[in-house]
Design an enzyme around this catalytic site. Structure first.
Site, mmCIF file in Angstrom:
data_model
loop_
_atom_site.group_PDB
_atom_site.id
_atom_site.type_symbol
_atom_site.label_atom_id
_atom_site.label_comp_id
_atom_site.label_asym_id
_atom_site.label_seq_id
_atom_site.Cartn_x
_atom_site.Cartn_y
_atom_site.Cartn_z
ATOM 1 N N LYS A 98 0.834 -1.203 0.000
ATOM 2 C CA LYS A 98 0.000 0.000 0.000
ATOM 3 C C LYS A 98 0.871 1.256 0.000
ATOM 4 O O LYS A 98 0.554 2.242 -0.670
ATOM 5 C CB LYS A 98 -0.940 -0.029 1.214
ATOM 6 C CG LYS A 98 -2.049 -1.055 1.028
ATOM 7 C CD LYS A 98 -2.758 -1.470 2.293
ATOM 8 C CE LYS A 98 -3.700 -2.643 1.966
ATOM 9 N NZ LYS A 98 -4.331 -3.248 3.111
ATOM 10 N N GLN B 199 -5.101 -2.204 9.182
ATOM 11 C CA GLN B 199 -4.823 -3.501 8.557
ATOM 12 C C GLN B 199 -5.400 -4.623 9.417
ATOM 13 O O GLN B 199 -5.112 -4.704 10.612
ATOM 14 C CB GLN B 199 -3.297 -3.669 8.389
ATOM 15 C CG GLN B 199 -2.893 -4.906 7.640
ATOM 16 C CD GLN B 199 -3.386 -4.913 6.175
ATOM 17 O OE1 GLN B 199 -3.261 -3.931 5.462
ATOM 18 N NE2 GLN B 199 -3.955 -6.025 5.756
ATOM 19 N N ASP C 299 -11.479 1.593 3.053
ATOM 20 C CA ASP C 299 -11.724 0.169 2.812
ATOM 21 C C ASP C 299 -13.185 -0.103 2.461
ATOM 22 O O ASP C 299 -13.515 -1.169 1.953
ATOM 23 C CB ASP C 299 -11.393 -0.633 4.094
ATOM 24 C CG ASP C 299 -10.063 -1.362 3.992
ATOM 25 O OD1 ASP C 299 -9.601 -1.599 2.857
ATOM 26 O OD2 ASP C 299 -9.501 -1.707 5.050
#
Ligand code: NAP
Length: 282
Positions: free
Chosen positions: A51, A95, A118
């Protein structure tokens, strides 16, 4: 035809880099993504590194905050609260998975829905199912982009999704439905799975079992999207949920693992960060 998510994502990221390069002149800054990594699970470290690299390529500012796996839930929630209030932050990603003592649902809910890159926040999920503007979850969004880039017509097609997780199976089924496919969702309790998958003109597999889908489960000419990321127990190499070598000659379109859905997921994360940034600019 093999759809290379690696190539498609590289092209899309180059376009995003051009767009982001124009932002300082227009808005005085570039989008800012903050990624929180708790602990040092190797897979999570590698995802977070990916990322950061994609952020660099697209010109997005990336801050990775690493916390030990002893961090308490209250401390993590407090950090998220500070980032929610920080006007220089456009996207927040925690995460997953988190250590067992931290409730993932509470953490996801704590992220401002407007910075939830997300697309996992319950308000974004609800908006997706009500066809309201929302942040789309990255993997399903990437899958639809791949199908469109490969020229696959989705409307009117019979689509089968194996897997019903909140992050892949359910949302990709909804996006296929929104594209006017006729969608069946299969799972571990589905009876006679091969008879269902053989009906699929578009088959999306997201279960997390190496090479689970075999050639006899796929009809001639099907479009096969393999979301799985597994270790092949025989070779130790990365492999998908689909037996690629056996199915590739039968499928009209197929995605490889690695280099398929994975890179598109990160690409869509970049796109979501830009979208959140632009929405916050009004
Ligand atoms: P998950 O939460 O574990 O869900 C797995 C789903 O597969 C469940 O719905 C389960 O059914 C179903 N399933 C398991 N065994 C089955 C079987 N034998 N027959 C039919 N269905 C079965 O997994 P996930 O988070 O959706 O991830 C799935 C895979 O995609 C994993 O390999 C993951 O690493 C990968 N992934 C890749 C990306 C990417 O960007 N490439 C992103 C996310 C995930 P039940 O609901 O009945 O238990």
């Amino acid at each position: 035809m093999i759809i290379s998510g690696k190539e498609l994502s590289a092209r899309l990221k180059a376009e995003m880099a051009e767009q982001v390069a124009s932002f300082p002149g227009k808005y005085g800054r570039v989008p800012h993504l903050v990624v929180i990594l708790v602990g040092d699970d190797p897979a999570s470290v590698s995802y977070v590194t990916g990322k950061a690299k994609a952020s660099e390529v697209t010109g997005i500012r990336n801050t990775t905050i690493r916390k030990p796996d002893t961090i308490s839930e209250a401390e993590l929630l407090d950090l998220i609260r500070q980032l929610n209030e920080d006007d220089t932050v456009d996207g927040i990603l925690v995460q997953l998975p988190l250590p067992a003592h931290i409730c993932e649902a509470r953490v996801i809910e704590a992220i401002s829905k407007d910075k939830d890159v997300d697309g996992f926040h319950p308000l974004n999920v609800a908006a997706l199912w009500q066809k309201q503007p929302c942040v789309l979850p990255c993997t399903p969004k990437g899958i639809i982009k791949m199908l469109k880039a490969a020229g696959v017509g989705i409307a009117g097609k019979r689509a089968v999704v194996i897997g019903r997780s909140n992050i892949v199976g359910l949302p990709v089924a909804k996006l296929l439905l929104d594209e006017n496919a006729t969608v069946t969702i299969a799972h571990s309790r589905t009876a006679d799975l091969p008879s269902i998958t053989r009906q699929a003109e578009i088959l999306v597999v997201a279960i997390g079992r190496p090479k689970f889908v075999t050639a006899d489960m796929v009809s001639e000419g099907a479009v096969v999207i393999d979301v799985g990321v597994n270790r092949d127990p025989e070779t130790g190499k990365l492999c998908g949920d689909v037996d690629f070598a056996a199915i590739e000659p039968k499928a009209s379109v197929i995605t490889p693992v690695p280099g398929g859905v994975g890179p598109m997921t990160i690409c869509c994360l970049m796109e979501n960060t830009i979208e959140c940034f632009l929405r916050r600019q009004g």
